[in-house]
Design a protein around this motif. Structure first.
Motif, PDB file in Angstrom:
ATOM      1  N   THR A  91       0.083 -12.726   6.567  1.00  0.00           N
ATOM      2  CA  THR A  91      -0.820 -12.051   6.641  1.00  0.00           C
ATOM      3  C   THR A  91      -0.712 -11.119   7.867  1.00  0.00           C
ATOM      4  OG1 THR A  91      -2.200 -13.672   6.526  1.00  0.00           O
ATOM      5  CG2 THR A  91      -3.232 -12.612   7.589  1.00  0.00           C
ATOM      6  N   ALA A  92      -0.313 -11.261   8.661  1.00  0.00           N
ATOM      7  CA  ALA A  92       0.526 -10.095  10.226  1.00  0.00           C
ATOM      8  C   ALA A  92       1.081  -9.245   9.398  1.00  0.00           C
ATOM      9  CB  ALA A  92       1.081 -11.229  11.150  1.00  0.00           C
ATOM     10  N   SER A  93       1.976  -8.937   8.876  1.00  0.00           N
ATOM     11  CA  SER A  93       2.474  -8.306   7.888  1.00  0.00           C
ATOM     12  C   SER A  93       2.151  -7.097   6.903  1.00  0.00           C
ATOM     13  CB  SER A  93       3.785  -8.951   8.042  1.00  0.00           C
ATOM     14  OG  SER A  93       4.436  -9.382   8.634  1.00  0.00           O
ATOM     15  N   MET A  94       0.620  -7.627   6.417  1.00  0.00           N
ATOM     16  CA  MET A  94       0.666  -7.149   5.018  1.00  0.00           C
ATOM     17  C   MET A  94       0.136  -5.581   5.667  1.00  0.00           C
ATOM     18  SD  MET A  94      -2.970  -6.362   4.162  1.00  0.00           S
ATOM     19  CE  MET A  94      -4.065  -7.266   5.248  1.00  0.00           C
ATOM     20  N   ARG A  95      -0.795  -4.703   6.775  1.00  0.00           N
ATOM     21  CA  ARG A  95      -0.717  -3.580   6.695  1.00  0.00           C
ATOM     22  C   ARG A  95       0.140  -2.920   6.746  1.00  0.00           C
ATOM     23  NH1 ARG A  95      -6.316  -2.966   8.998  1.00  0.00           N
ATOM     24  NH2 ARG A  95      -7.321  -4.781   9.984  1.00  0.00           N
ATOM     25  N   THR A  96       1.299  -3.576   6.512  1.00  0.00           N
ATOM     26  CA  THR A  96       2.496  -2.221   6.360  1.00  0.00           C
ATOM     27  C   THR A  96       2.439  -1.955   4.656  1.00  0.00           C
ATOM     28  OG1 THR A  96       3.898  -4.151   5.702  1.00  0.00           O
ATOM     29  CG2 THR A  96       3.896  -3.327   7.889  1.00  0.00           C
ATOM     30  N   LEU A  97       1.734  -2.696   3.671  1.00  0.00           N
ATOM     31  CA  LEU A  97       1.783  -2.380   2.490  1.00  0.00           C
ATOM     32  C   LEU A  97       1.372  -1.140   2.051  1.00  0.00           C
ATOM     33  CD1 LEU A  97       1.421  -5.801   0.428  1.00  0.00           C
ATOM     34  CD2 LEU A  97       3.470  -3.676   0.836  1.00  0.00           C
ATOM     35  N   PHE A  98       0.184  -0.695   3.148  1.00  0.00           N
ATOM     36  CA  PHE A  98      -1.167   0.348   2.552  1.00  0.00           C
ATOM     37  C   PHE A  98      -0.921   1.568   3.770  1.00  0.00           C
ATOM     38  CE2 PHE A  98      -3.262  -3.923   2.083  1.00  0.00           C
ATOM     39  CZ  PHE A  98      -2.778  -3.894   0.334  1.00  0.00           C
ATOM     40  N   PRO A  99      -1.249   2.620   3.248  1.00  0.00           N
ATOM     41  CA  PRO A  99      -0.723   3.608   4.488  1.00  0.00           C
ATOM     42  C   PRO A  99      -2.005   3.561   5.411  1.00  0.00           C
ATOM     43  CG  PRO A  99      -1.401   4.532   2.139  1.00  0.00           C
ATOM     44  CD  PRO A  99      -1.436   3.042   1.795  1.00  0.00           C
TER      45      PRO A  99
END
Length: 196
Positions: A91-99
């Motif tokens: 969950t903490a790493s999820m934002r790396t998937l999106f711009p």
């Protein structure tokens, strides 16, 4: 020697990016069916042979960005504190998937374009599947001994990627009022269940 290797590696990355960007641009302008490896190579000012050194197909060139995002996410998970549970690290790493600033119009157009071509979706799922295996191996190390099994890490990785895919599709289908990150976080919270 390290400087030379560093320069070579940067050049390889730049060539791969140029081929990927050329593939996306040509596909969006002329359609996927008209896209050829030769046209991609010409647009990136490299030879057909050079293209083949980097990608096996036009589909792979088009979807390179997905693989790069998955690799960045996997590295982000690896960088999380070892004591974190698998789901918390994901969950903490999820934002790396999106711009970083949220998807822009080009990103949205590309995502919709990929979604509208079955052969690209198949290739995209294959890309996700290969990263799912790598991610499962990373998650297995985070599980307490009593929770480790042949299926649990794969189930966690599979649920994570399914939640991200569902969130992305839901976001693409609705008017852009809510951020993709918010929808993805909500989907991950709903999917957490026994993994939280």
């Amino acid at each position: 020697m390290n400087t030379v290797q560093g320069l070579r590696e940067r050049k390889k990355i730049a060539t791969r990016e140029a081929l990927h960007e050329a593939a996306l641009k040509l596909a969006m302008e002329h359609g996927f069916d008209r896209l050829t490896v030769e046209a991609i190579a010409d647009a990136a000012t490299v030879s057909r042979r050079t293209f083949s050194n980097y990608f096996a197909s036009k589909e792979e060139a088009l979807l390179y960005g997905d693989g790069a995002r998955m690799a960045a996410m996997l590295e982000a998970v690896r960088a999380r504190p070892a004591a974190e549970s698998p789901w918390t690290a994901l969950t903490a790493s999820m934002r790396t998937l999106f711009p970083e600033r949220g998807p822009d119009e080009d990103w949205v157009a590309r995502a919709r374009f990929i979604r509208s071509h079955p052969s690209l979706l198949v290739q995209q799922l294959a890309t996700f599947s290969s990263f799912e295996k790598e991610l499962a191996a990373e998650l297995a190390a985070r599980l307490p001994e009593e929770q480790r099994s042949a299926t649990r890490p794969r189930l966690i990785a599979g649920c994570f990627f399914t939640a991200i895919r569902v969130a992305t599709v839901a976001w693409l289908d609705q008017p852009q009022g809510t951020s993709l990150q918010d929808i993805a976080e909500r989907a991950l919270a709903e999917a957490a269940g026994p993994f939280a």
